[in-house]
Design an enzyme around this catalytic site. Structure first.
Site, PDB file in Angstrom:
ATOM      1  N   TYR A 146      -1.445   0.428   9.904  1.00 51.41           N
ATOM      2  CA  TYR A 146      -2.266  -0.220   8.762  1.00 51.41           C
ATOM      3  C   TYR A 146      -0.872  -0.234   7.527  1.00 51.41           C
ATOM      4  O   TYR A 146      -0.195  -0.989   7.287  1.00 51.41           O
ATOM      5  CB  TYR A 146      -3.177   0.065   8.020  1.00 51.41           C
ATOM      6  CG  TYR A 146      -3.899  -0.372   6.452  1.00 51.41           C
ATOM      7  CD1 TYR A 146      -4.201  -1.562   6.605  1.00 51.41           C
ATOM      8  CD2 TYR A 146      -3.172   0.674   5.622  1.00 51.41           C
ATOM      9  CE1 TYR A 146      -4.173  -1.601   4.932  1.00 51.41           C
ATOM     10  CE2 TYR A 146      -3.471   0.466   4.455  1.00 51.41           C
ATOM     11  CZ  TYR A 146      -3.944  -0.938   3.789  1.00 51.41           C
ATOM     12  OH  TYR A 146      -3.867  -1.394   2.512  1.00 51.41           O
ATOM     13  N   SER A 197       1.111  -0.923  -0.341  1.00 51.67           N
ATOM     14  CA  SER A 197       0.097   0.189  -0.204  1.00 51.67           C
ATOM     15  C   SER A 197       0.739   1.336   0.024  1.00 51.67           C
ATOM     16  O   SER A 197       1.634   1.687   0.570  1.00 51.67           O
ATOM     17  CB  SER A 197      -1.198   0.398   1.404  1.00 51.67           C
ATOM     18  OG  SER A 197      -1.571   1.524   1.581  1.00 51.67           O
ATOM     19  N   LYS A 227       1.496  -3.500   6.604  1.00 52.07           N
ATOM     20  CA  LYS A 227       1.910  -3.442   5.136  1.00 52.07           C
ATOM     21  C   LYS A 227       3.813  -3.956   4.864  1.00 52.07           C
ATOM     22  O   LYS A 227       4.050  -4.284   4.210  1.00 52.07           O
ATOM     23  CB  LYS A 227       1.014  -3.173   3.949  1.00 52.07           C
ATOM     24  CG  LYS A 227      -0.466  -3.200   4.027  1.00 52.07           C
ATOM     25  CD  LYS A 227      -1.038  -4.075   3.425  1.00 52.07           C
ATOM     26  CE  LYS A 227      -2.245  -4.303   3.723  1.00 52.07           C
ATOM     27  NZ  LYS A 227      -2.255  -5.819   2.636  1.00 52.07           N
TER      28      LYS A 227
HETATM   29  N1  LIG Z   1      -9.216  -0.950  -1.643  1.00 54.41           N
HETATM   30  C1  LIG Z   1      -8.019  -0.081  -1.703  1.00 54.41           C
HETATM   31  O1  LIG Z   1      -7.947   1.203  -1.586  1.00 54.41           O
HETATM   32  C2  LIG Z   1      -6.589  -0.713  -1.618  1.00 54.41           C
HETATM   33  C3  LIG Z   1      -5.342  -0.104  -1.381  1.00 54.41           C
HETATM   34  C4  LIG Z   1      -4.068   0.073  -0.938  1.00 54.41           C
HETATM   35  C5  LIG Z   1      -3.736  -1.455  -0.649  1.00 54.41           C
HETATM   36  N2  LIG Z   1      -4.800  -2.529  -0.623  1.00 54.41           N
HETATM   37  C6  LIG Z   1      -4.901  -4.025  -0.102  1.00 54.41           C
HETATM   38  O2  LIG Z   1      -5.643  -4.557  -1.219  1.00 54.41           O
HETATM   39  C7  LIG Z   1      -6.109  -5.849  -0.081  1.00 54.41           C
HETATM   40  C8  LIG Z   1      -7.309  -5.858  -0.902  1.00 54.41           C
HETATM   41  O3  LIG Z   1      -8.485  -4.786  -0.580  1.00 54.41           O
HETATM   42  P1  LIG Z   1      -9.712  -5.025  -1.449  1.00 54.41           P
HETATM   43  O4  LIG Z   1     -10.409  -3.399  -0.823  1.00 54.41           O
HETATM   44  O5  LIG Z   1     -10.029  -5.914  -1.980  1.00 54.41           O
HETATM   45  O6  LIG Z   1     -10.640  -4.657   0.513  1.00 54.41           O
HETATM   46  P2  LIG Z   1     -11.559  -6.149   0.984  1.00 54.41           P
HETATM   47  O7  LIG Z   1     -11.631  -6.133   2.016  1.00 54.41           O
HETATM   48  O8  LIG Z   1     -12.826  -6.265  -0.022  1.00 54.41           O
HETATM   49  O9  LIG Z   1     -10.701  -7.599   0.814  1.00 54.41           O
HETATM   50  C9  LIG Z   1      -9.979  -8.377   1.525  1.00 54.41           C
HETATM   51  C10 LIG Z   1      -9.854 -10.071   1.613  1.00 54.41           C
HETATM   52  O10 LIG Z   1      -9.877 -10.256   2.432  1.00 54.41           O
HETATM   53  C11 LIG Z   1     -10.368 -11.905   2.795  1.00 54.41           C
HETATM   54  N3  LIG Z   1      -9.811 -11.543   4.176  1.00 54.41           N
HETATM   55  C12 LIG Z   1      -9.466 -10.480   5.638  1.00 54.41           C
HETATM   56  N4  LIG Z   1      -8.966 -11.703   6.324  1.00 54.41           N
HETATM   57  C13 LIG Z   1      -8.603 -12.764   5.826  1.00 54.41           C
HETATM   58  C14 LIG Z   1      -7.848 -14.252   5.889  1.00 54.41           C
HETATM   59  N5  LIG Z   1      -6.811 -13.903   7.420  1.00 54.41           N
HETATM   60  N6  LIG Z   1      -7.805 -15.309   5.864  1.00 54.41           N
HETATM   61  C15 LIG Z   1      -8.818 -15.090   4.932  1.00 54.41           C
HETATM   62  N7  LIG Z   1      -9.129 -13.859   4.293  1.00 54.41           N
HETATM   63  C16 LIG Z   1      -9.122 -12.724   4.658  1.00 54.41           C
HETATM   64  C17 LIG Z   1     -11.640 -10.382   3.501  1.00 54.41           C
HETATM   65  O11 LIG Z   1     -13.171 -11.281   3.669  1.00 54.41           O
HETATM   66  C18 LIG Z   1     -11.959 -10.229   1.733  1.00 54.41           C
HETATM   67  O12 LIG Z   1     -12.638 -10.776   0.480  1.00 54.41           O
HETATM   68  C19 LIG Z   1      -5.832  -5.771   1.323  1.00 54.41           C
HETATM   69  O13 LIG Z   1      -5.092  -6.253   1.284  1.00 54.41           O
HETATM   70  C20 LIG Z   1      -5.689  -3.917   1.019  1.00 54.41           C
HETATM   71  O14 LIG Z   1      -4.954  -3.548   2.582  1.00 54.41           O
HETATM   72  C21 LIG Z   1      -6.444  -1.871  -0.827  1.00 54.41           C
HETATM   73  O1  LIG Z   2     -16.745   9.705   3.809  1.00 53.52           O
HETATM   74  C1  LIG Z   2     -15.849   9.209   3.679  1.00 53.52           C
HETATM   75  C2  LIG Z   2     -14.372   8.895   3.988  1.00 53.52           C
HETATM   76  C3  LIG Z   2     -13.128   9.183   3.134  1.00 53.52           C
HETATM   77  N1  LIG Z   2     -12.854  10.616   3.127  1.00 53.52           N
HETATM   78  C4  LIG Z   2     -11.236  10.982   3.115  1.00 53.52           C
HETATM   79  O2  LIG Z   2     -11.588  10.617   1.877  1.00 53.52           O
HETATM   80  C5  LIG Z   2      -9.932  10.227   1.283  1.00 53.52           C
HETATM   81  C6  LIG Z   2      -9.600   8.644   1.278  1.00 53.52           C
HETATM   82  O3  LIG Z   2     -10.094   7.860   2.426  1.00 53.52           O
HETATM   83  P1  LIG Z   2     -10.474   6.004   1.725  1.00 53.52           P
HETATM   84  O4  LIG Z   2     -11.300   6.221   0.497  1.00 53.52           O
HETATM   85  O5  LIG Z   2     -10.817   5.890   2.935  1.00 53.52           O
HETATM   86  O6  LIG Z   2      -8.360   5.954   1.642  1.00 53.52           O
HETATM   87  P2  LIG Z   2      -7.896   6.052   2.100  1.00 53.52           P
HETATM   88  O7  LIG Z   2      -7.794   6.042   3.727  1.00 53.52           O
HETATM   89  O8  LIG Z   2      -6.704   7.006   1.248  1.00 53.52           O
HETATM   90  O9  LIG Z   2      -6.550   4.574   2.234  1.00 53.52           O
HETATM   91  C7  LIG Z   2      -6.898   3.363   0.910  1.00 53.52           C
HETATM   92  O10 LIG Z   2      -6.193   3.942   0.067  1.00 53.52           O
HETATM   93  C8  LIG Z   2      -4.861   3.388   0.404  1.00 53.52           C
HETATM   94  C9  LIG Z   2      -3.545   3.773  -0.062  1.00 53.52           C
HETATM   95  O11 LIG Z   2      -3.495   5.326  -0.362  1.00 53.52           O
HETATM   96  C10 LIG Z   2      -4.456   1.752   0.962  1.00 53.52           C
HETATM   97  O12 LIG Z   2      -3.846   1.089   1.629  1.00 53.52           O
HETATM   98  C11 LIG Z   2      -5.971   1.277   1.577  1.00 53.52           C
HETATM   99  O13 LIG Z   2      -6.229  -0.091   1.826  1.00 53.52           O
HETATM  100  C12 LIG Z   2      -7.262   2.018   1.027  1.00 53.52           C
HETATM  101  O14 LIG Z   2      -8.462   1.834   2.252  1.00 53.52           O
HETATM  102  C13 LIG Z   2      -9.153  10.603   2.792  1.00 53.52           C
HETATM  103  O15 LIG Z   2      -8.548  11.796   3.524  1.00 53.52           O
HETATM  104  C14 LIG Z   2     -10.424  10.310   3.842  1.00 53.52           C
HETATM  105  O16 LIG Z   2     -10.098  10.920   4.696  1.00 53.52           O
HETATM  106  C15 LIG Z   2     -14.165  11.859   3.596  1.00 53.52           C
HETATM  107  O17 LIG Z   2     -13.577  12.372   3.598  1.00 53.52           O
HETATM  108  N2  LIG Z   2     -15.245  10.687   3.742  1.00 53.52           N
END
Ligand SMILES: NC(=O)c1ccc[n+]([C@@H]2O[C@H](COP(=O)([O-])OP(=O)(O)OC[C@H]3O[C@@H](n4cnc5c(N)ncnc54)[C@H](O)[C@@H]3O)[C@@H](O)[C@H]2O)c1
Ligand SMILES: O=c1ccn([C@@H]2O[C@H](COP(=O)(O)OP(=O)(O)O[C@H]3O[C@H](CO)[C@@H](O)[C@H](O)[C@H]3O)[C@@H](O)[C@H]2O)c(=O)[nH]1
Length: 325
Positions: free
Chosen positions: A141, A117, A145
């Site tokens: 978090y 991340s 990572k």
């Molecule tokens: N969404 C973002 O912007 C973002 C950004 C950076 C990194 N990531 C990383 O990408 C990955 C996927 O994120 P996402 O947005 O799809 O989230 P998500 O919550 O939709 O997916 C995570 C999945 O992992 C499963 N899971 C959680 N704990 C588990 C465990 N102990 N064993 C097996 N399965 C488990 C959950 O049930 C879920 O299906 C995460 O590791 C997250 O930290 C996401």
């Molecule tokens: O209702 C809301 C929700 C979020 N935010 C803001 O929107 C921005 C983005 O927030 P969010 O969508 O929660 O993303 P991040 O906290 O930046 O984190 C995401 O993006 C990261 C990478 O940059 C990943 O590592 C994380 O897993 C993923 O949750 C932040 O400033 C929040 O404070 C608002 O203002 N209003």
């Protein structure tokens, strides 16, 4: 060639599973269903409801499917919430990754792509973050990572694991209408959950040192992101060397206020967001230099911000809206 996808029933994982499938890398899903959605897993893809904390079950699954590589997405993903729940975050993201690595070693599985991340950087002092920018995470978090990356790197040294860690920036949008980010804490799902239920979206923090006072992020479309995983998996499978880490970001910074404006444009709903205090653990601005991934993983932004907003909005209407925290 069969690849295990941990977290394959999640938002990003379900997109990755589809891309792997199309590329002929036969996905197998392990998901604990803590936040996964069963219908996100295609019916023909083997699915195991299991935790990455369960080493013995992982070994059984890897042996049963002759797994050759793992894409490890399972984890707890909320930077803000992790400040309140550091132990949960470390158990899922650090202990979970360690158990998975043990299982891989036991089963002789030697390739790994890890979901890292942008949160590993904290609030960088540079306009564009490269892979050389100092890692100074500001939330449990982000720390979890970074430790995950270290465990994987060290297993490369100790046991010859071939690996890469992909540092995603903010992943949004939807590759098809039945796949949606249902998370109760991220900006896009919260905005659409609010709009779909007649409530008003909120902005957390308007006094940051940014052009309009709201946080700036680098938003990438989940379908573009998923393709980079397949490229990484194919290269590792072919025995090619990859860098230990890659940024997956666009180079464009977009403020929360600008996202609200884009949402108003796309939905035609001229709402005035509620202005709330800062959320703990949020860096003010973080934007990526993604050139390394463009060079090695074919990384490219094929979708515009408008397409990210539009696809997320359509998918949010097709599925049960996320609940607000
Ligand atoms: N969404 C973002 O912007 C973002 C950004 C950076 C990194 N990531 C990383 O990408 C990955 C996927 O994120 P996402 O947005 O799809 O989230 P998500 O919550 O939709 O997916 C995570 C999945 O992992 C499963 N899971 C959680 N704990 C588990 C465990 N102990 N064993 C097996 N399965 C488990 C959950 O049930 C879920 O299906 C995460 O590791 C997250 O930290 C996401
Ligand atoms: O209702 C809301 C929700 C979020 N935010 C803001 O929107 C921005 C983005 O927030 P969010 O969508 O929660 O993303 P991040 O906290 O930046 O984190 C995401 O993006 C990261 C990478 O940059 C990943 O590592 C994380 O897993 C993923 O949750 C932040 O400033 C929040 O404070 C608002 O203002 N209003």
């Amino acid at each position: 060639m069969s690849w295990l996808v941990t977290g394959g029933a999640g938002y990003i994982g379900s997109h990755v599973v589809r891309c792997l499938d199309e590329a002929g890398l036969a996905p197998v899903i392990v998901d604990s269903m803590s936040s996964g959605i069963r219908s996100f897993a295609p019916a023909h893809v083997p699915f195991y409801e299991a935790s990455v904390l369960d080493r013995e079950e992982l070994v059984r699954i890897m042996d049963a499917h002759s797994i050759t590589g793992v894409i490890h997405l399972a984890g707890y993903k909320y930077a803000g919430e992790s400040v309140k729940f550091p132990l949960l975050t470390f158990e899922q993201n650090v202990t979970g990754t360690a158990r998975l690595l043990e299982a891989m070693q036991q089963a002789g599985v030697n390739n790994m792509v890890f979901s890292s991340s942008a949160a590993v950087y904290g609030t960088p002092s540079v306009a564009l973050v490269t892979e050389q920018t100092a890692t100074e995470p500001e939330s449990p978090y982000g720390q979890s990572k970074l430790i995950g990356e270290w465990l994987i790197r060290d297993q490369g040294i100790a046991a010859g694991l071939k690996h890469t860690s992909l540092r995603y920036f903010n992943v949004v949008g939807s590759g098809s209408e039945e796949l949606y980010d249902a998370s109760p804490h991220n900006l896009f799902p919260l905005v659409f959950a609010a709009l779909n239920s007649g409530a008003t979206p909120k902005i957390f923090g308007t006094d940051y040192d940014t052009t309009d006072g709201t946080c700036v992020r680098d938003y990438v479309h989940v379908a573009d992101l998923a393709l980079a995983h397949v490229e990484a998996a194919k290269k590792l499978e072919a025995g090619q060397e990859l860098e230990p880490v890659y940024n997956l970001g666009s180079g464009d910074g977009v403020s929360v206020r600008e996202i609200m404006d884009a949402v108003a444009r796309v939905t035609g709903n001229q709402f005035q967001p509620l202005l709330e205090p800062r959320r703990p653990g949020d860096p003010a601005r973080i934007v990526a230099d993604g050139q390394l991934a463009a060079r090695d993983l074919g990384w490219a932004m094929r979708h515009s911000l408008g397409q990210m907003v539009d696809s997320a909005y359509r998918a949010s209407q097709a599925l049960t809206p996320a609940k607000e925290a």
